[in-house]
Design an enzyme around this catalytic site. Structure first.
Site, PDB file in Angstrom:
ATOM      1  N   TYR A 152       1.090  -1.179  -0.170  1.00  7.12           N
ATOM      2  CA  TYR A 152      -0.170  -0.175   0.243  1.00  7.12           C
ATOM      3  C   TYR A 152       0.707   1.127  -0.020  1.00  7.12           C
ATOM      4  CZ  TYR A 152      -3.682   3.200   1.350  1.00  7.12           C
ATOM      5  OH  TYR A 152      -4.092   4.127   1.868  1.00  7.12           O
ATOM      6  N   LYS A 156       0.870   4.131  -3.013  1.00  2.90           N
ATOM      7  CA  LYS A 156       0.429   5.213  -2.327  1.00  2.90           C
ATOM      8  C   LYS A 156       1.401   6.115  -2.659  1.00  2.90           C
ATOM      9  CE  LYS A 156      -3.718   4.943  -0.798  1.00  2.90           C
ATOM     10  NZ  LYS A 156      -4.961   5.549  -2.401  1.00  2.90           N
TER      11      LYS A 156
HETATM   12  P1  NAP Z   1     -13.887   2.174   1.158  1.00  6.19           P
HETATM   13  O1  NAP Z   1     -14.985   3.268   1.977  1.00  6.19           O
HETATM   14  O2  NAP Z   1     -13.015   1.733   1.356  1.00  6.19           O
HETATM   15  O3  NAP Z   1     -13.847   3.742  -0.497  1.00  6.19           O
HETATM   16  C1  NAP Z   1     -12.701   3.034  -0.970  1.00  6.19           C
HETATM   17  C2  NAP Z   1     -13.717   3.062  -2.810  1.00  6.19           C
HETATM   18  O4  NAP Z   1     -13.121   2.184  -3.789  1.00  6.19           O
HETATM   19  C3  NAP Z   1     -15.087   2.190  -3.116  1.00  6.19           C
HETATM   20  O5  NAP Z   1     -16.220   3.303  -3.630  1.00  6.19           O
HETATM   21  C4  NAP Z   1     -14.567   1.242  -3.939  1.00  6.19           C
HETATM   22  O6  NAP Z   1     -15.400   0.887  -4.604  1.00  6.19           O
HETATM   23  C5  NAP Z   1     -13.593   2.159  -4.346  1.00  6.19           C
HETATM   24  N1  NAP Z   1     -12.530   0.777  -5.587  1.00  6.19           N
HETATM   25  C6  NAP Z   1     -12.050   0.310  -4.917  1.00  6.19           C
HETATM   26  N2  NAP Z   1     -11.591  -1.063  -5.574  1.00  6.19           N
HETATM   27  C7  NAP Z   1     -11.405  -0.295  -6.681  1.00  6.19           C
HETATM   28  C8  NAP Z   1     -11.588  -0.672  -8.401  1.00  6.19           C
HETATM   29  N3  NAP Z   1     -10.731  -1.870  -9.066  1.00  6.19           N
HETATM   30  N4  NAP Z   1     -12.210   0.041  -9.180  1.00  6.19           N
HETATM   31  C9  NAP Z   1     -12.997   1.438  -9.229  1.00  6.19           C
HETATM   32  N5  NAP Z   1     -13.606   1.634  -7.424  1.00  6.19           N
HETATM   33  C10 NAP Z   1     -12.690   1.009  -6.774  1.00  6.19           C
HETATM   34  O7  NAP Z   1     -12.362   4.151   1.577  1.00  6.19           O
HETATM   35  P2  NAP Z   1     -11.011   5.260   1.839  1.00  6.19           P
HETATM   36  O8  NAP Z   1     -11.425   5.344   2.642  1.00  6.19           O
HETATM   37  O9  NAP Z   1     -13.247   5.761   1.394  1.00  6.19           O
HETATM   38  O10 NAP Z   1     -10.663   5.879   0.832  1.00  6.19           O
HETATM   39  C11 NAP Z   1     -10.518   6.242  -0.716  1.00  6.19           C
HETATM   40  C12 NAP Z   1      -9.148   6.439  -0.865  1.00  6.19           C
HETATM   41  O11 NAP Z   1      -9.105   7.095   0.491  1.00  6.19           O
HETATM   42  C13 NAP Z   1      -8.605   5.818  -1.252  1.00  6.19           C
HETATM   43  O12 NAP Z   1      -7.919   5.499  -1.812  1.00  6.19           O
HETATM   44  C14 NAP Z   1      -7.752   5.129   0.401  1.00  6.19           C
HETATM   45  O13 NAP Z   1      -6.400   4.323   0.232  1.00  6.19           O
HETATM   46  C15 NAP Z   1      -7.032   6.310   0.435  1.00  6.19           C
HETATM   47  N6  NAP Z   1      -7.181   6.117   2.170  1.00  6.19           N
HETATM   48  C16 NAP Z   1      -7.380   6.325   3.247  1.00  6.19           C
HETATM   49  C17 NAP Z   1      -7.610   6.440   4.849  1.00  6.19           C
HETATM   50  C18 NAP Z   1      -8.706   6.309   5.326  1.00  6.19           C
HETATM   51  O14 NAP Z   1      -8.259   6.103   6.621  1.00  6.19           O
HETATM   52  N7  NAP Z   1      -9.439   5.750   5.005  1.00  6.19           N
HETATM   53  C19 NAP Z   1      -6.574   7.336   5.037  1.00  6.19           C
HETATM   54  C20 NAP Z   1      -5.692   7.929   3.317  1.00  6.19           C
HETATM   55  C21 NAP Z   1      -6.140   7.657   2.363  1.00  6.19           C
HETATM   56  P3  NAP Z   1     -16.410  -0.091  -4.090  1.00  6.19           P
HETATM   57  O15 NAP Z   1     -17.263  -0.670  -3.827  1.00  6.19           O
HETATM   58  O16 NAP Z   1     -17.701  -0.338  -5.067  1.00  6.19           O
HETATM   59  O17 NAP Z   1     -15.903  -1.223  -5.083  1.00  6.19           O
END
Ligand code: NAP
Length: 244
Positions: A152, A156
C-alpha cells in the site's frame, strides 16, 4: 454551464463525500463504482433529488478497457470532464514475506495503475481545452511508510511521484495536478481496525480524533477551485497533525 467532475471510487467513504460536496457546488457528477453498485445508484438518486445531474458508472479502474468506456460515457453525457478525482483504493495489512504475488499486484493495479488508467483516458480533452484539475488521493503512508503495508505504501508513494511528474508535464497546458494524502479517516477501509488500534491512532493524533470523509472531500474540492489556481504538484495532507 455546469462543470463536470469524475470521481473514482465514489460509491462510499471519501469518494462519496466528495460527490456530495461537488454536487452541492453545482457540478455534474460522475460516480464511479466497482462492487458497490447499489450504494452508487442510491447516491445517484439522492443527488438527483437535489437537482444535480449525475451518472453512476461501473468500472474497475485496474482495467484500461473498462476505464476508457466509463470516460466515453461521461463525455457523452456531459460533453467533457473538468475535474478528475482519482480516489479509488484498496488496502490490506500483511508482513512482506506473506504478501502473495496476487495481493501485491492487486494493490498496485488499483491504487497506482488505476490512477494512470483514468488519467490517461481523461487528459486528451483537458489538453485540448487547455484547462482542467486532477486530484489524486494518496495517503500519509505514502509519505511516511507504514509497517505491514509495504504494498500500500509503495503504491501510494507512487501516486505522489506520478502527481509531481504530471504537474510538470501538463502545467503548460493549463492543467493543475495535486495530491491529497489523508491521515486516518473513519470509513469502511478502517473497519477491520480493533478498538485498541483506533485508540492508539487517536492518541497519536494531536487533534485527538480521527478524520471524517467530508474533511478530506472539502480539501479535494478546494484543490479543484479557482482559489487554488496557483497550486500544482503539491501534496496536502488532512491528517489532524498525525504527520507534521
Ligand atoms: P472505502 O470506504 O473502502 O472506499 C473505497 C472506494 O474505492 C469504494 O468506492 C470502492 O468501490 C472503490 N474501489 C475499490 N477498488 C476499486 C476498483 N478496482 N475500481 C474502482 N473503484 C474501486 O475507502 P476510503 O477510505 O473512502 O478510501 C478512499 C481513498 O482514500 C483510497 O484511495 C484510500 O487509499 C485513501 N485513503 C483512505 C484513508 C482512510 O483512513 N480511510 C487514509 C488515507 C488514504 P466499490 O465499493 O464500488 O468496490
Amino acid at each position: 454551464m455546469s462543470k463536470t467532475v469524475l470521481i473514482t471510487g465514489a460509491s462510499q467513504g471519501i469518494g462519496s463525500a466528495a460527490a456530495i460536496v461537488f454536487a452541492d457546488k453545482g457540478y455534474n457528477v460522475v460516480i464511479n463504482y466497482n462492487n458497490s453498485e447499489t450504494k452508487a445508484k442510491m447516491l445517484q438518486q439522492s443527488l438527483a433529488k437535489t437537482g444535480c445531474k449525475c451518472l453512476a458508472v461501473g468500472a474497475n479502474v485496474a482495467y484500461p478497457g473498462e476505464v476508457n468506456n466509463m470516460v466515453k460515457q461521461a463525455e457523452y453525457a456531459f460533453g467533457g470532464i473538468d475535474v478528475l478525482v482519482n480516489n479509488a483504493g484498496i488496502s490490506s495489512f500483511n508482513l512482506i514475506q506473506d504478501i502473495s504475488d496476487a495481493e501485491w499486484n492487486d494493490m498496485v493495479s488499483v491504487n497506482l495503475t488505476g490512477v494512470f488508467n483514468t488519467t490517461r483516458a481523461v487528459i486528451p480533452q483537458m489538453i485540448h481545452k487547455k484547462e482542467g484539475a486532477i486530484i489524486n488521493v494518496s495517503s500519509i503512508w505514502g509519505i511516511t511508510g507504514g509497517a505491514m503495508e509495504t504494498h500500500y505504501s509503495a503504491a501510494k508513494a507512487g501516486v505522489i511521484g506520478f502527481t509531481k511528474a504530471l504537474a510538470k508535464e501538463v502545467g503548460p497546458s493549463g492543467i493543475r495536478v495535486n495530491c491529497v494524502a489523508p491521515g486516518v479517516i473513519e470509513t469502511n477501509m478502517n473497519s477491520n481496525l480493533t478498538l485498541e488500534d483506533m485508540r492508539r491512532l487517536t492518541d497519536d493524533t494531536p487533534l485527538g480524533r480521527l478524520g471524517s470523509p467530508f474533511e478530506v472531500a472539502t480539501t479535494i474540492y478546494y484543490l479543484a477551485t479557482e482559489d487554488a489556481s496557483f497550486i500544482t504538484g503539491q501534496v496536502i495532507s488532512p491528517n489532524g497533525g498525525f504527520v507534521i
